[in-house]
Design a protein around this motif. Sequence first.
Motif, short mmCIF file in Angstrom:
data_model
loop_
_atom_site.label_atom_id
_atom_site.label_comp_id
_atom_site.label_asym_id
_atom_site.label_seq_id
_atom_site.Cartn_x
_atom_site.Cartn_y
_atom_site.Cartn_z
N ARG A 1 5.92 -15.86 3.20
CA ARG A 1 6.52 -16.61 2.09
C ARG A 1 6.27 -15.94 0.73
O ARG A 1 6.85 -16.36 -0.27
N GLU A 2 5.43 -14.89 0.71
CA GLU A 2 5.11 -14.24 -0.55
C GLU A 2 5.73 -12.84 -0.65
O GLU A 2 5.45 -12.10 -1.59
N GLY A 3 6.52 -12.46 0.34
CA GLY A 3 7.21 -11.17 0.28
C GLY A 3 6.33 -9.96 0.50
O GLY A 3 6.69 -8.85 0.10
N ALA A 4 5.17 -10.14 1.13
CA ALA A 4 4.25 -9.01 1.36
C ALA A 4 4.43 -8.48 2.77
O ALA A 4 3.88 -9.01 3.73
N PHE A 5 5.22 -7.40 2.90
CA PHE A 5 5.54 -6.85 4.23
C PHE A 5 4.82 -5.52 4.44
O PHE A 5 4.67 -4.74 3.53
N GLY B 1 0.80 -1.21 0.00
CA GLY B 1 0.00 0.00 0.00
C GLY B 1 0.83 1.27 0.00
O GLY B 1 0.30 2.37 -0.17
N ASN B 2 2.13 1.14 0.20
CA ASN B 2 3.02 2.31 0.23
C ASN B 2 4.30 1.97 -0.53
O ASN B 2 5.40 2.37 -0.13
N GLU B 3 4.12 1.22 -1.61
CA GLU B 3 5.27 0.70 -2.35
C GLU B 3 6.18 1.80 -2.87
O GLU B 3 7.41 1.64 -2.91
N HIS B 4 5.60 2.94 -3.25
CA HIS B 4 6.42 4.02 -3.81
C HIS B 4 7.45 4.52 -2.81
O HIS B 4 8.58 4.84 -3.17
N PHE B 5 7.05 4.61 -1.54
CA PHE B 5 7.99 5.08 -0.51
C PHE B 5 9.10 4.07 -0.29
O PHE B 5 10.28 4.44 -0.16
N THR B 6 8.74 2.79 -0.27
CA THR B 6 9.76 1.75 -0.09
C THR B 6 10.78 1.79 -1.22
O THR B 6 11.99 1.70 -0.98
N TRP B 7 10.31 1.97 -2.45
CA TRP B 7 11.25 2.04 -3.58
C TRP B 7 12.10 3.30 -3.51
O TRP B 7 13.29 3.28 -3.84
#
Length: 338
Positions: free
Chosen positions: A334-338, A113-119
Amino acid sequence: MKTITELEEFMTRPSDALKKDLTQLDGDLMILGVGGKMGPTMAKMVKRAVDEATIPKRVIGVSRFSSGQLKKELNDSGIETIAADLLDDQAMHALPDVKNIIYMAGNKFGTVGNEHFTWAMNAYLPGRVAEKFKNSRIVAFSTGNVYPLTSISSTNCSEDTPVNPIGEYAQSCLGRERILTYFSYKNKTPMLMFRLNYAIDLRYGVLLEIAKQVYDGKTIDLTMGNVNVIWQGDANEYAVRSLLHCDSPPKVLNVTGPETLSVRWLAEEFAKRFDETPIFRSEEDTKALLNNASKAHRLFGYPKVSVQEMIDMITEWVKSEGSTFNKPTHFQEREGAF
C-alpha cells in the motif's frame, strides 16, 4: 490443464478478432522486453495468428536473453529474436525500424535500494525508444499503480481519474508516460499507454498467491481487501489489438477484468476446492488499487477467460504442483515500496 505445454497452447491460441485486426495493421511487429512474464506468450500468440491467417508479417522479440532457453524457444516457434541491452545506445540504434512496437521493458521489483536503475529503465529509456521509433506505432505498457487507492464502493479509477502514484516505482511509471507523451507531441508518433493490473496465468499472479496461501495453511492479510485481475492471454490480445488505437497525443487505456474481487471471497473459493479453512488477519481497508477497464471492454469485448475458470485452473495447477515463476506480485503493498 497440468503441463506448461497445455497452458501455453491455450494461452497463445489467437482469436478471430485478433487475426482480423492484424490483417488491418500494416508493417511488422516487434516486442521490446519480450523476456518478461508476458512477452513470450504474446510473441507466440501473434506468430500463430499471422501464420493461421497467412499474413505476411514478421514477429520480432528483443531482450537481453542473458540466461535460459527463451531465445531458442522463440526461434523454434518461428519468432525472430535480437539480443540487445536497450540501455546501450549502440544496441538500440542497431535495431531494425519496425512499424509496430509493443514496449514492455521496465523495472519494478528490487526498486527499493536500486531506485536509480528503476528510473533509468522506466523514465530515461522511454525517451530513447521514442526517438528511435518515432515513425512507428507504440503501445507502451504502464500500470494501474499510477492511480491513487480508491474507495471499494466507488466506480474505480477510469482513464479520466487524476493520477497520484504512490512510491518511486509508480512515480517512475508516470515518468515513462510523460516522457513518451512529450515525444508523441514532438514527432507526432501515435501511442497508447496500456495501464494494466493485474495479469495472471497459472504460474504467477494474485490468484496463485492466494491459492498457495490457502493450500499451505498460511495467513492471508486482508488489508488490501479487493483486487482486479485479467487472464494473461486476454491482456496480451488487448495489447496487440491496441496498435490500431494509437494516436497523437497518446491515448490511455485501463486494462483489467470487469469484476472487483474480494480477497476474502477468493480465499474462501479456493478453500472449498482444497477442503481447507483459510486463515485471515487484519480487516479490509476501505480503499484499494482498483481500475475501471470498461473502455477496453467496449473496444475488445469482455475477457474470454472468466474468474471462475481461472480459480478452477489454478486449483488444479496447485494440486498437481505445477511449476511457478516464484515472482510475487506484492499486490498487498500500500506504500509503493517494491
